[in-house]
Design an enzyme around this catalytic site. Structure first.
Site, mmCIF file in Angstrom:
data_model
loop_
_atom_site.group_PDB
_atom_site.id
_atom_site.type_symbol
_atom_site.label_atom_id
_atom_site.label_comp_id
_atom_site.label_asym_id
_atom_site.label_seq_id
_atom_site.Cartn_x
_atom_site.Cartn_y
_atom_site.Cartn_z
ATOM 1 N N HIS A 1 -56.075 61.330 76.949
ATOM 2 C CA HIS A 1 -57.141 60.919 76.028
ATOM 3 C C HIS A 1 -56.557 60.857 74.616
ATOM 4 C CE1 HIS A 1 -61.528 61.808 74.515
ATOM 5 N NE2 HIS A 1 -61.290 60.528 74.564
ATOM 6 N N TYR B 1 -59.536 61.072 56.778
ATOM 7 C CA TYR B 1 -59.384 59.614 56.866
ATOM 8 C C TYR B 1 -57.994 59.179 56.388
ATOM 9 C CZ TYR B 1 -64.321 60.136 57.818
ATOM 10 O OH TYR B 1 -65.517 60.529 58.360
ATOM 11 N N GLY B 2 -57.920 58.216 55.441
ATOM 12 C CA GLY B 2 -56.624 57.705 54.999
ATOM 13 C C GLY B 2 -55.672 58.798 54.524
ATOM 14 N N GLU B 3 -56.239 59.841 53.938
ATOM 15 C CA GLU B 3 -55.396 60.919 53.408
ATOM 16 C C GLU B 3 -54.645 61.647 54.527
ATOM 17 O OE1 GLU B 3 -55.092 60.883 50.262
ATOM 18 O OE2 GLU B 3 -56.936 59.860 49.613
ATOM 19 N N ARG C 1 -62.076 70.001 66.345
ATOM 20 C CA ARG C 1 -63.003 70.097 65.229
ATOM 21 C C ARG C 1 -63.301 71.574 65.064
ATOM 22 N NH1 ARG C 1 -67.232 66.425 63.179
ATOM 23 N NH2 ARG C 1 -66.394 64.647 64.304
ATOM 24 N N ARG D 1 -72.191 60.182 77.801
ATOM 25 C CA ARG D 1 -71.696 60.594 79.115
ATOM 26 C C ARG D 1 -72.454 61.829 79.575
ATOM 27 N NH1 ARG D 1 -67.529 62.839 78.546
ATOM 28 N NH2 ARG D 1 -67.142 62.531 76.338
ATOM 29 N N ASN E 1 -60.537 56.534 64.039
ATOM 30 C CA ASN E 1 -60.270 56.550 62.603
ATOM 31 C C ASN E 1 -58.791 56.735 62.285
ATOM 32 O OD1 ASN E 1 -62.765 56.595 60.616
ATOM 33 N ND2 ASN E 1 -63.396 57.388 62.601
ATOM 34 N N LYS F 1 -62.985 55.933 81.265
ATOM 35 C CA LYS F 1 -62.731 57.339 81.544
ATOM 36 C C LYS F 1 -62.535 57.599 83.042
ATOM 37 C CE LYS F 1 -62.512 58.228 77.329
ATOM 38 N NZ LYS F 1 -63.510 58.476 76.363
ATOM 39 N N ARG G 1 -72.428 52.829 69.506
ATOM 40 C CA ARG G 1 -71.048 52.342 69.581
ATOM 41 C C ARG G 1 -70.922 50.843 69.337
ATOM 42 N NH1 ARG G 1 -66.915 56.303 71.549
ATOM 43 N NH2 ARG G 1 -68.161 58.181 71.710
ATOM 44 N N GLY H 1 -68.917 55.430 79.101
ATOM 45 C CA GLY H 1 -67.987 56.046 80.033
ATOM 46 C C GLY H 1 -68.567 56.277 81.421
ATOM 47 N N TYR I 1 -74.463 53.350 80.760
ATOM 48 C CA TYR I 1 -73.897 53.634 79.450
ATOM 49 C C TYR I 1 -72.404 53.944 79.479
ATOM 50 C CZ TYR I 1 -73.090 55.076 74.799
ATOM 51 O OH TYR I 1 -72.568 55.129 73.541
ATOM 52 N N ASP J 1 -57.973 55.395 72.197
ATOM 53 C CA ASP J 1 -58.682 56.336 73.073
ATOM 54 C C ASP J 1 -57.840 56.837 74.247
ATOM 55 O OD1 ASP J 1 -61.265 57.661 73.433
ATOM 56 O OD2 ASP J 1 -61.467 56.495 75.269
ATOM 57 N N SER K 1 -63.759 63.801 72.179
ATOM 58 C CA SER K 1 -64.637 62.672 71.863
ATOM 59 C C SER K 1 -65.305 62.866 70.502
ATOM 60 C CB SER K 1 -65.703 62.544 72.944
ATOM 61 O OG SER K 1 -65.081 62.354 74.191
ATOM 62 N N ALA K 2 -65.362 61.782 69.747
ATOM 63 C CA ALA K 2 -65.975 61.779 68.412
ATOM 64 C C ALA K 2 -65.320 62.783 67.457
ATOM 65 C CB ALA K 2 -67.488 61.999 68.503
ATOM 66 N N CYS K 3 -64.000 62.920 67.559
ATOM 67 C CA CYS K 3 -63.262 63.797 66.643
ATOM 68 C C CYS K 3 -62.176 63.062 65.864
ATOM 69 C CB CYS K 3 -62.678 64.987 67.391
ATOM 70 S SG CYS K 3 -63.936 66.151 67.931
ATOM 71 N N GLY K 4 -62.248 61.729 65.815
ATOM 72 C CA GLY K 4 -61.404 61.030 64.856
ATOM 73 C C GLY K 4 -60.237 60.210 65.393
HETATM 74 P P1 GTP Z 1 -64.380 58.808 71.035
HETATM 75 O O1 GTP Z 1 -64.474 57.330 70.978
HETATM 76 O O2 GTP Z 1 -65.683 59.448 71.405
HETATM 77 O O3 GTP Z 1 -63.291 59.305 71.925
HETATM 78 O O4 GTP Z 1 -64.181 59.335 69.523
HETATM 79 P P2 GTP Z 1 -62.961 59.309 68.473
HETATM 80 O O5 GTP Z 1 -62.086 60.490 68.702
HETATM 81 O O6 GTP Z 1 -62.313 57.975 68.464
HETATM 82 O O7 GTP Z 1 -63.715 59.588 67.081
HETATM 83 P P3 GTP Z 1 -63.937 58.632 65.806
HETATM 84 O O8 GTP Z 1 -62.665 58.189 65.166
HETATM 85 O O9 GTP Z 1 -64.888 57.575 66.194
HETATM 86 O O10 GTP Z 1 -64.647 59.645 64.792
HETATM 87 C C1 GTP Z 1 -65.824 60.341 65.107
HETATM 88 C C2 GTP Z 1 -66.472 60.894 63.867
HETATM 89 O O11 GTP Z 1 -65.566 61.722 63.147
HETATM 90 C C3 GTP Z 1 -66.936 59.808 62.907
HETATM 91 O O12 GTP Z 1 -68.245 60.136 62.453
HETATM 92 C C4 GTP Z 1 -65.950 59.887 61.786
HETATM 93 O O13 GTP Z 1 -66.526 59.480 60.568
HETATM 94 C C5 GTP Z 1 -65.525 61.343 61.785
HETATM 95 N N1 GTP Z 1 -64.133 61.500 61.286
HETATM 96 C C6 GTP Z 1 -63.049 60.811 61.710
HETATM 97 N N2 GTP Z 1 -61.933 61.163 61.020
HETATM 98 C C7 GTP Z 1 -62.318 62.113 60.148
HETATM 99 C C8 GTP Z 1 -61.623 62.874 59.147
HETATM 100 O O14 GTP Z 1 -60.411 62.749 58.942
HETATM 101 N N3 GTP Z 1 -62.370 63.776 58.449
HETATM 102 C C9 GTP Z 1 -63.706 63.947 58.659
HETATM 103 N N4 GTP Z 1 -64.345 64.842 57.927
HETATM 104 N N5 GTP Z 1 -64.398 63.227 59.570
HETATM 105 C C10 GTP Z 1 -63.719 62.326 60.307
HETATM 106 C C1 SPV Z 2 -65.679 59.349 74.714
HETATM 107 O O1 SPV Z 2 -66.766 59.903 74.908
HETATM 108 O O2 SPV Z 2 -64.601 60.000 74.641
HETATM 109 C C2 SPV Z 2 -65.605 57.884 74.547
HETATM 110 C C3 SPV Z 2 -66.796 57.101 74.849
HETATM 111 O O3 SPV Z 2 -64.559 57.361 74.226
HETATM 112 S S1 SPV Z 2 -67.066 56.883 76.547
HETATM 113 O O4 SPV Z 2 -66.555 55.589 76.950
HETATM 114 O O5 SPV Z 2 -68.528 56.939 76.760
HETATM 115 O O6 SPV Z 2 -66.394 57.918 77.290
HETATM 116 MN MN MN Z 3 -62.893 58.949 73.992
#
Ligand code: GTP
Ligand code: SPV
Ligand code: MN
Length: 596
Positions: free
Chosen positions: A228, A500-502, A407, A71, A255, A208, A376, A201, A199, A278, A249-252
């Site tokens: 979000h 993760y699972g923990e 994070r 984005r 997962n 978004k 993705r 979002g 691309y 999301d 975004s990309a903070c878990g």
């Molecule tokens: P968007 O789709 O961008 O909104 O991201 P998201 O919040 O869904 O993030 P996602 O679950 O895809 O995780 C992003 C990154 O964080 C990945 O590289 C994961 O491996 C890492 N991650 C997720 N959960 C954990 C965790 O509990 N611990 C650690 N150390 N890393 C994690």
């Molecule tokens: C984010 O960036 O928070 C996403 C991917 O979930 S996107 O659809 O590009 O916004």
């Molecule tokens: Mn997102």
């Protein structure tokens, strides 16, 4: 020719076609036969590449332009009549300028292409939560992704009737030149115009743009919340409790939403149900609780780091009918990404289109990435093994806890609980997080990202905080609000918490607190788990690590206050007084500890 009952929609489509000058206009009907046809067309035109269909049934590969892989927040605008309504955290452009700029780019931009019209529903068709959009796009990649991410086709037109309300979502790839890239939102006109990007979002406008930026504006007026957030259910002894969690975004989020109970807690027979990864739309239920629904129908998840140890449910979800974007394409028509599954292929083509081999280094000796860090997968939600049986319940699910997180290498403990709703809103409003690859910008830099909504709130965030406070007063039985941080590190930058699972161990404490159980210790920032309150059985973690994870150092939190004040100051009068009150109260709680 298709007969369109909704005349206003028909004339918008006709006008857009006049402007864009496509060779054809095609209304997407949403049938499986059509999906096959469009997929074949996308292959023939080179927009997607079929993977090895035996290993990856129904899966395709796509690569976007190398300058178009995340984005672009600096090119994203709120085009409200008054600049103040966009607030200090959004870019603003006047509606006149926005329409004029995009019109120039749209003119003739679809020449030689087909213009697709995609009627889609965010949320199950007909649910009281749901909203309809119509995306016009000249990108077949967008069509194929929208077919997975939303509910599409004639049944949506049927629901729209002759004069139903819908969001106009106009997208053109144009020439994919970054100088022609604008992601424009006209909340007063219920309209989105996106140009020059294909691309994620930026281009899948239901996500978004509609479900957060436009929806948050509407939600304020209609007294609900567009957030979000992931939604998950925790089942134990036949009873399921639900939580929502907002991480940047990309903070878990993906997962956590797909969590599998860890070995050490097996004896407790937990089952985790995924409802969304999301976006959550939240409304007051008839029972006075807050209810949540996922408006999406698929996952657009981060690939790197996903493997069958970290997220087995995601791996199974993407085993078929999936579009992979900007990962490594193996010469054997496989896909691979860093920290993914097994060995990389012997050779392939990297996300940027260059030949790639395992172990490649760049001139400075750094490994050359096969997959872009923001590459993705797009998969249907119903393929997820942990998808909740009630994930499409039109009423949503009742929420016990709201969890905010970020994070943070230092400072924020593994988990803490706010004192009440207003304090929880303060906690959400002061979330800070290190930047990730999901958007252009410097990865790792700490920025304020309240409620994980800084890139997605469609109006003045001062008013948004006010709306959150107001919602707390509206909901007789509000959920409790928590903050988590899976990303605290030691002196050697190693993660202190296995994650993760923990993370279920933390959810377990959160839900116990919601029931009035679970032991806690009061600190100036909120309640943290008392010593031994987290069930850590079977986990190989030292007492001193746990102490570090839960540590709240008042002097560090005092230092954080300057950043919070500078952030709040930006909002001037629109920042609710209640948040300044919370700020002062926190400050005095901290100072009395530092002095002691
Ligand atoms: P968007 O789709 O961008 O909104 O991201 P998201 O919040 O869904 O993030 P996602 O679950 O895809 O995780 C992003 C990154 O964080 C990945 O590289 C994961 O491996 C890492 N991650 C997720 N959960 C954990 C965790 O509990 N611990 C650690 N150390 N890393 C994690
Ligand atoms: C984010 O960036 O928070 C996403 C991917 O979930 S996107 O659809 O590009 O916004
Ligand atoms: Mn997102």
């Amino acid at each position: 020719m298709k007969t369109i009952k909704h005349k206003e929609l028909e004339s918008w489509v006709n006008e857009t076609a006049k402007l864009g000058q496509p060779d054809h206009v095609y209304w997407v009907d949403g049938t499986p036969a059509e999906k096959d046809r469009l997929t074949k067309r996308a292959i023939a035109r080179g927009f997607v590449i079929p993977l090895d269909q035996e290993k990856y049934p129904g899966c395709y590969y796509s690569r976007s332009n190398i300058n178009d892989v995340a984005r672009t927040e600096h090119l994203t605008y709120i085009c409200s009549k008054n600049k103040e309504d966009a607030g200090p955290t959004n870019n603003w452009m006047s509606p006149d300028e926005g329409y004029a700029k995009s019109k120039e780019i749209l003119k003739g931009s679809m020449h030689g292409r087909t213009m697709y019209v995609i009627p889609f529903s965010m949320g199950p068709i007909g649910s009281p939560f749901s909203k309809i959009g119509v995306e016009i796009t000249d990108s077949l990649y967008v069509v194929l992704n929208m077919l997975i991410m939303t509910r599409v086709g004639d049944r949506v037109l049927e629901q729209l009737g002759t004069d139903g309300a819908y969001t106009k979502c106009l997208h053109t790839r144009a020439d994919l030149d970054v100088h022609h890239r604008f992601i424009l939102h006209f909340p007063e006109d219920n309209t989105i115009v996106s140009t020059g990007s294909a691309y994620g979002g930026n281009a899948l406008l239901g996500k978004k743009c509609l479900a957060l930026r436009i929806a948050s504006w509407q939600a304020r007026q209609e007294k609900w919340l567009a957030e979000h957030m992931l939604i998950l259910g925790v089942e134990k002894d036949g009873k399921t409790e639900y939580v929502v969690a907002a991480f940047p975004s990309a903070c878990g989020k993906t997962n956590l939403a797909m969590l599998i109970p860890p070995e050490g807690l097996k004896g407790k027979n937990y089952k985790i149900w995924t409802l969304g990864d999301d976006i959550a739309w939240l409304r007051k239920g008839r029972d006075g609780r807050l209810w949540a629904l996922n408006p999406e129908a698929g996952f657009f998840g981060v690939a790197p780091g996903t493997n069958s140890k970290t997220n087995p449910n995601a791996m199974k979800t993407m085993s078929k009918n999936t579009i992979f974007t900007n990962v490594l394409l193996g010469d054997d028509l496989s896909v691979w990404w860093e920290d993914g599954e097994g060995q990389p292929p012997a050779s392939g083509v990297a996300w940027d289109g260059t030949p790639w081999k395992p172990g490649m280094k760049d001139s400075s000796g750094k490994p050359v990435l096969g997959a872009h860090p923001n590459s993705r997968f797009t998969s249907p939600a119903n393929q997820c093994p942990s998808i909740a049986p009630n994930w499409e319940d039109p009423q949503g699910v009742p929420i016990s806890a709201v969890i905010f997180g970020g994070r943070r290498e230092r400072l924020a403990p593994l988990v803490f609980e706010s004192f009440d709703w207003a304090h929880g809103v303060y906690v959400g409003a002061t979330v800070a997080s290190e930047r990730t690859a999901a958007a252009d910008g410097k990865v790792g830099e700490v920025r304020r990202d309240p409620m994980a909504m800084i890139p997605f709130c469609g109006y003045n965030m001062g008013d948004y905080f006010g709306h959150w406070l107001e919602m707390g007063r509206e909901i007789p039985k509000p959920p409790k609000i928590f903050h988590v941080n899976w990303f605290r590190r030691d002196e050697n930058r190693k993660f202190l918490w296995p994650g993760y699972g923990e993370n279920l161990r933390v959810l377990e404490w959160i839900l116990a607190r919601c029931r009035g159980e679970g032991k806690a210790e009061k600190t100036p920032i909120g309640f943290v788990p008392a010593k031994d309150a987290l069930d850590l059985s079977g986990l190989n973690i030292s007492g001193s690590t746990v102490e570090k994870l839960l540590e709240v150092k008042p002097e560090d939190w005092v230092a954080e206050l300057d950043g919070v004040k500078a952030f709040f100051d930006k909002f001037g009068k629109t920042l609710p007084k209640e948040l300044w009150k919370q700020f002062e109260e926190l400050k005095s709680r901290l100072q009395s500890k530092v002095a002691a």
